[in-house]
Design a protein around this motif. Structure first.
Motif, PDB file in Angstrom:
ATOM      1  N   ARG B 172     -37.102  -7.452 -47.138  1.00  0.00           N
ATOM      2  CA  ARG B 172     -37.716  -6.183 -46.709  1.00  0.00           C
ATOM      3  C   ARG B 172     -38.989  -6.419 -45.901  1.00  0.00           C
ATOM      4  NH1 ARG B 172     -41.683  -6.153 -50.649  1.00  0.00           N
ATOM      5  NH2 ARG B 172     -41.062  -7.197 -52.562  1.00  0.00           N
ATOM      6  N   SER B 216     -38.934   0.882 -41.779  1.00  0.00           N
ATOM      7  CA  SER B 216     -38.161   1.383 -42.924  1.00  0.00           C
ATOM      8  C   SER B 216     -36.663   1.169 -42.712  1.00  0.00           C
ATOM      9  CB  SER B 216     -38.430   2.883 -43.122  1.00  0.00           C
ATOM     10  OG  SER B 216     -39.791   3.075 -43.386  1.00  0.00           O
ATOM     11  N   GLU B 217     -36.230   1.311 -41.461  1.00  0.00           N
ATOM     12  CA  GLU B 217     -34.812   1.098 -41.161  1.00  0.00           C
ATOM     13  C   GLU B 217     -34.455  -0.367 -41.384  1.00  0.00           C
ATOM     14  OE1 GLU B 217     -32.707   3.484 -40.590  1.00  0.00           O
ATOM     15  OE2 GLU B 217     -31.007   2.107 -40.339  1.00  0.00           O
ATOM     16  N   LYS B 220     -33.992  -0.830 -45.079  1.00  0.00           N
ATOM     17  CA  LYS B 220     -32.722  -0.268 -45.553  1.00  0.00           C
ATOM     18  C   LYS B 220     -31.560  -1.189 -45.216  1.00  0.00           C
ATOM     19  CE  LYS B 220     -34.268   4.422 -45.044  1.00  0.00           C
ATOM     20  NZ  LYS B 220     -34.322   5.490 -44.066  1.00  0.00           N
ATOM     21  N   GLN B 221     -31.561  -1.683 -43.997  1.00  0.00           N
ATOM     22  CA  GLN B 221     -30.455  -2.550 -43.567  1.00  0.00           C
ATOM     23  C   GLN B 221     -30.450  -3.854 -44.357  1.00  0.00           C
ATOM     24  OE1 GLN B 221     -28.067  -1.535 -41.614  1.00  0.00           O
ATOM     25  NE2 GLN B 221     -29.073   0.405 -41.156  1.00  0.00           N
ATOM     26  N   MET B 223     -31.596  -4.266 -47.381  1.00  0.00           N
ATOM     27  CA  MET B 223     -31.172  -3.960 -48.747  1.00  0.00           C
ATOM     28  C   MET B 223     -29.655  -3.764 -48.825  1.00  0.00           C
ATOM     29  SD  MET B 223     -33.589  -4.155 -50.738  1.00  0.00           S
ATOM     30  CE  MET B 223     -35.314  -4.420 -50.685  1.00  0.00           C
ATOM     31  N   ARG B 224     -29.080  -3.334 -47.708  1.00  0.00           N
ATOM     32  CA  ARG B 224     -27.614  -3.169 -47.668  1.00  0.00           C
ATOM     33  C   ARG B 224     -26.920  -4.473 -47.297  1.00  0.00           C
ATOM     34  NH1 ARG B 224     -27.974   2.411 -44.147  1.00  0.00           N
ATOM     35  NH2 ARG B 224     -28.707   3.726 -45.859  1.00  0.00           N
ATOM     36  N   MET B 243     -22.157  -0.699 -45.141  1.00  0.00           N
ATOM     37  CA  MET B 243     -22.962  -1.548 -46.021  1.00  0.00           C
ATOM     38  C   MET B 243     -22.223  -2.844 -46.289  1.00  0.00           C
ATOM     39  SD  MET B 243     -24.556   0.750 -49.001  1.00  0.00           S
ATOM     40  CE  MET B 243     -25.211   2.372 -48.723  1.00  0.00           C
ATOM     41  N   ILE B 423     -42.591   1.681 -46.572  1.00  0.00           N
ATOM     42  CA  ILE B 423     -41.156   1.976 -46.518  1.00  0.00           C
ATOM     43  C   ILE B 423     -41.012   3.459 -46.856  1.00  0.00           C
ATOM     44  CG2 ILE B 423     -38.873   1.336 -47.349  1.00  0.00           C
ATOM     45  CD1 ILE B 423     -40.277  -1.258 -48.439  1.00  0.00           C
ATOM     46  N   GLY B 425     -38.915   7.162 -47.077  1.00  0.00           N
ATOM     47  CA  GLY B 425     -37.614   7.762 -47.316  1.00  0.00           C
ATOM     48  C   GLY B 425     -37.730   8.701 -48.503  1.00  0.00           C
ATOM     49  N   TRP B 429     -40.765   4.028 -52.782  1.00  0.00           N
ATOM     50  CA  TRP B 429     -40.608   2.574 -52.738  1.00  0.00           C
ATOM     51  C   TRP B 429     -41.793   1.837 -53.339  1.00  0.00           C
ATOM     52  CZ3 TRP B 429     -36.675  -0.597 -50.947  1.00  0.00           C
ATOM     53  CH2 TRP B 429     -35.576   0.067 -50.401  1.00  0.00           C
TER      54      TRP B 429
END
Lengths: 226, 814
Positions: B172, B216-217, B220-221, B223-224, B243, B423, B425, B429
């Motif tokens: 992250r 933040s994107e 997210k990516q 984390m996926r 994902m 982060i 959303g 976080w």
């Protein structure tokens, strides 16, 4: 680093010179000369002298001599001022030089606290002593005093033997001047008016003054011992 | 007059002798000075040789700069990881690869040796940086992790963290490269690199000036597990769906999308924003020196007690118009200048000293290798009036100028990498752990004092002799779930009471002076009550069920007459009891009111009259046999109320329980929990015992920012800013905080960390009470001595000039 080496060598050299001269004076007149033989015997003497300092009786004699001299030259309460100044000075010089020579970090911790406290007392007592004694060491007073005769010292610059009182007077004035510079540099570094380069100047002024103060004290001490 | 030859000879001999003596004296003095100077220089050089040795990793060989100061618009083709040009309109377009897109102009291999990417290989020779923190709030783990082997920092190798695990934990806030691109021999069986792709250096993450660039994107990516897609999605060049984490571990890029699954295991795909490409499929990228926001995404710090961003003070350099990279510069090597004196790990062409505090504000003399001038970037030259020299020798500039202003005790701070800031959303976080505090002033190995951040590690470990081997959080949780899922269980119980609430209220529990309410993540949060209207009624009770909204707390359960119960109430009770059934663990959920008990029997709500004492107020609970058990057990109540509203998640009772469970699973081993500066183990009687251990000690690392204005520097108001009998700097106490609520907490005084001794600092502080008087006395002495000396000098001068004394009488004007 330069300060450490220079001051160490200077103070040791002055001390050796003074003690060597004192050693020669103990010799019969015909043997008083600079020679290897005398130097060797001097070294033996100084070694014995060093060990003799471990004896309490030597200390007693030294202190007795010091007290006798002090009482002779300072009357009444003023002698206590002199004692206090001497005590403070011994601590200031020993702590300052020890840390400057052997501790890379310099003076710190409790010795520093004591150094500051002793420094204040030294400044006050030195001022009092100066008030009391300045007139005795003025040139006209020296000439008028009856101490011009007696064992003197050889001045290479003037190429003649001068009375011992002169060396006392010179030591006194150097001691006072360096004491003044020591106090002034301490005060200067504490006042919120001087910038970093000035602080460096004060620091150097303080330690070099201290070295020359010690040198003058050694010469002065030598001059008062019969 | 004739001079006899013998006398003349004697006279001449005497002259020669004198000349010889003078020459000898001059030679001796010269030798003395020469020897003294040489020795002192040699010793000085030896003293400094250890500090100034620069470790050169690799020298720059090729000049890649055109000479222009402009950063050009990058109208460039983007290539995928197969080095094929991307056609944005293509349905099966792959994400761009920075390795193959940037390489034609900028050597990727050179950049990958930069300090943001090669931290796996960097030796621990420079001062410490903030480590990564392996955090697991459930099990109370906050463990510093670093590839650099500093004391107290755990290497990923020791923790069994493979590159894969490291990247999934910390990707992250990684800028790609390094562990994100492991060589084949470093790929471990637990890894899924073939599915996720490599996490290449995210060049655009720092250099892309587009407002679409989104950290933040990126998170997210990552984390996926969409590693190869992350840079594309974060740059805004394309939109990524799917994902990789849901794909089977056998999936590869060659398999392509699964036409049968468009909802769950969706293969990541890119849909490029064609407006950002020209007609020749070249991307239009505004790439330049990194903006501050790019740096702050990973390097911002904020005090925990700040209620809003408006309270934060900016670094004085940023406020003056500088940017982060004005000081933290780098060339193509991407070896960032960290900006502290004595930086050794440098391989860039830049001279690191020039960008230190002293480098800009003081400059360096030419004889020491500097330019002799100062004022780089308009830096003002400080005067530091009245500050003794020792401060500049013993303190880093940052001691007085950086970090939060020291208070009675250090303040808690969030840092971006440790507490997952930046982060954004729906989910929150920011994590409470690790608990980091600043400023503490620590004497480092170079003898200087630095302002630092401090934290105490907390982890579960197997004790092997004196060594501790940290346990994996999952392993610990599996061994003792009841010790670690307390909050989730209670939150679930409270959520089950939702049907009993009214309007916008939601159920909560008041225990002691705390309100416990479920949060959006399924956990439980606690707030301290200013004045609880229920506190009086709680006497003799362990907890009280309430319902709350934004401003009000009212009892959860309505009081009604069971003899004439309204039908809607009975419906609510039925729903509540049904919801509680799965959480009851074989017990019967019941609702007691007056002398009646409601329970579900064969799907229907049944009201029974109870024997014995009726409850004072309506209450929900469980029936085990004939024994009524309240909704929250005494165990739950005790262990909830003890940490209260603090950040702690564990109590000594929970740790003892967990250690018993873990030990029961492997009786031949000894296990321990480290927290708050202590090691907790079970003694022979099975009781929890705390002792000291090296691995439990606090870790610290120097801080550089935020730099405060000179008017807010320590010492601005005088010496007593730091030196006083009650000094915050020396007598401010920092107490260990950890996930465990315990009385066994290591505490340290500022003077302990500085190794200056509290007694000395106290006495030294006391002297400052007398300083004004001391200065006055000293000034008096100096003035008096000066006047006397001046009088003497005047007197002697007067005599020498014949203005006074004997001379004036002896030599009258003729």
């Amino acid at each position: 680093m330069l300060f450490g080496i220079f001051s160490f060598v200077l103070i040791i050299a002055i001390s050796l010179r003074v003690t060597f001269g004192r050693y020669l004076n103990h010799l019969p007149e015909e043997k008083r000369r600079i020679s290897l033989e005398n130097f060797k015997s001097y070294l033996r003497w100084i070694a014995g002298w060093k060990f003799s300092f471990l004896k309490l009786s030597r200390w007693d004699r030294a202190i007795d001599y010091f007290i006798k001299w002090a009482k002779k030259n300072f009357s009444g309460w003023t002698v206590w001022v002199f004692y206090l100044m001497s005590l403070c000075y011994v601590y200031l010089a020993s702590s300052g030089l020890f840390f400057a020579w052997f501790v890379p970090r310099g003076l710190f911790g409790f010795p520093l606290l004591l150094h500051v406290a002793a420094g204040a007392l030294f400044a006050i007592t030195l001022t009092v002593i100066l008030f009391l004694k300045a007139r005795h060491y003025l040139p006209e007073r020296l000439n008028a005093s009856g101490e011009l005769s007696g064992q003197g010292f050889w001045c290479p610059l003037l190429k003649k033997s001068l009375p011992r009182i002169y060396i006392q007077a010179v030591s006194f004035w150097i001691f006072v001047l360096t004491g003044f510079l020591l106090a002034a540099s301490t005060l200067g570094s504490m006042l919120p008016y001087f910038n970093y380069p000035a602080q460096i100047v004060f620091f150097n002024l303080h330690r070099w003054s201290a070295v020359f103060s010690v040198v003058s004290a050694i010469l002065g001490l030598d001059s008062i011992i019969e | 007059m004739k001079v006899q030859p013998e006398k003349r000879e004697n006279c001449q001999r005497g002259r020669w002798k004198k000349t010889f003596q003078i020459v000898l004296l001059l030679i001796s003095v010269t030798i003395f000075f020469f020897v003294t100077l040489s020795i002192s220089r040699l010793l000085e050089a030896k003293n400094q040789s250890g500090q100034k040795t620069a470790l050169k990793l690799r020298s720059e060989e090729k000049k890649e700069w055109s000479g222009s100061q402009l950063s050009p618009l990058h109208r460039i083709p983007l290539n995928d990881e197969f080095n094929q040009k991307i056609v944005p309109v293509a349905a099966d377009a792959l994400p761009f690869s920075s390795r193959f897109s940037c390489e034609p102009c900028h050597s990727y291999s050179t950049v990958s040796q930069g300090s943001h990417f090669n931290f796996k290989e960097r030796p621990a020779v420079d001062r410490r940086t903030e480590p990564w923190f392996w955090v697991d709030e459930r099990t109370g783990i906050q463990l510093p992790v670093s590839f650099q082997k500093y004391p107290g920092f755990w290497s990923p190798e020791k923790l069994g963290l493979s590159d894969w695990k490291f990247v999934t934990l910390f990707g992250r806030h990684l800028s790609g490269g390094g562990p994100g691109e492991p060589a084949d021999e470093f790929q471990t069986p637990d890894s899924r690199w073939n599915v996720s792709g490599k996490l290449e250096i995210n060049c655009l993450g720092c250099h892309h000036r587009s407002p679409l660039q989104d950290h933040s994107e990126w998170v997210k990516q990552v984390m996926r597990e969409n590693f190869r897609w992350a840079a594309t999605a974060a740059s805004g060049l394309g939109e990524v769906v799917g994902m990789a984490s849901r794909l089977p571990s056998t999936w590869t890029l060659a398999d392509g999308p699964d036409p049968d699954d468009r909802e769950w295991a969706v293969v990541p795909q890119v849909k490029y924003n064609q407006n950002l490409f020209d007609s020749k499929n070249n991307a239009l990228l505004d790439l330049s020196r990194p903006e501050n926001n790019r740096c702050l995404a990973c390097h911002s710090v904020s005090p925990r007690n700040a209620k809003s961003r408006a309270e934060l003070e900016r670094d004085v350099h940023l406020a003056a118009g500088l940017s982060c990279v004005d000081c933290h510069r780098n060339d193509l090597s991407h070896e960032m200048i960290r900006g502290f004196e004595g930086e050794r790990l440098m391989r860039s062409s830049l001279k690191s000293y020039d960008y230190t505090c002293a480098g800009c504000h003081l400059g360096e003399k030419p004889e020491k290798g500097g330019y002799g001038w100062t004022g780089k970037l308009g830096a003002p030259r400080p005067t530091h009036r009245g500050i003794p020299k020792v401060h500049f020798e013993r303190l880093a500039c940052t001691v007085c100028h950086s970090g939060l202003l020291p208070g009675k005790e250090p303040q808690g701070v969030y840092t971006a990498r440790a507490n997952r800031l930046g982060i954004f959303g729906k989910a929150i976080w920011t994590s409470e752990f690790p608990l980091i505090y600043e400023p503490v002033f620590v004497r480092e190995v170079d003898g200087k004092i630095y302002p630092e951040r401090i934290m105490w590690p907390a982890f579960w470990a197997e004790k092997k002799g004196k060594e501790l081997v940290p346990l994996d959080s999952e392993e610990v949780f599996r061994a003792a779930p009841e010790a670690f899922s307390l909050k989730q269980e209670v939150a679930a119980l409270l959520n089950a009471l939702l049907p009993l609430r009214g309007g916008d209220f939601y159920p909560a529990a008041v225990i002691s002076d705390f309100l416990f309410e479920p949060d959006v993540d399924g956990g439980l949060k606690a707030r301290q009550l200013e004045k609880s209207p229920f506190s009086g009624k709680q006497e003799g009770k362990q907890f009280l069920l309430v319902q709350v909204n934004d401003s009000e707390i009212i009892p959860l359960l309505p009081v009604f007459d069971p003899e004439e119960a309204p039908s809607d109430i009975e419906e609510k009770i039925q729903k509540t009891l049904e919801n509680l059934k799965p959480l009851a663990g074989g017990r019967q959920p019941v609702f007691l009111i007056n002398k009646y008990r409601y329970e579900i029997s064969e799907g229907y709500l049944e009201k029974k009259e109870i024997e014995g004492e009726a409850p004072a107020e309506p209450t929900v609970g469980f029936l085990e046999g004939e024994e009524f058990q309240p909704l929250l057990s005494p165990f739950q109540v005790r262990n909830l109320v003890h940490p209260g509203a603090g950040p702690e998640t564990l109590t000594e009772e929970l740790v003892e329980l967990a250690l018993r469970k873990i030990s029961a699973a492997s009786p031949e081993k000894e296990f321990a929990y480290v927290a708050g500066g202590f090691l907790f183990i079970l003694d022979k009687r099975g009781m929890l015992r705390a002792s000291e251990h090296q691995a439990a000690r606090a870790i610290t690392w120097p801080l550089g920012h935020e730099v405060r204005p000179a008017q807010q520097a320590l010492g601005k108001n005088g010496c007593t800013d730091c030196h006083s009998p009650g000094s915050k700097i020396f007598f401010g106490k920092v107490e260990a905080r950890s996930p465990l609520k315990t009385s066994h907490r290591e505490s340290k005084l500022g003077s302990d960390l500085m190794q200056t001794g509290p007694l000395f600092q106290f006495l030294f502080g006391v002297t400052f009470l007398f300083r004004p008087a001391f200065k006055l006395v000293l000034a008096g002495c100096v003035i008096l001595m000066g006047l006397i000396l001046l009088a003497v000098v005047l007197k002697i001068t007067g005599r020498a000039a014949g203005l006074s004394g004997e001379n004036s009488q002896r030599q009258p004007r003729s």
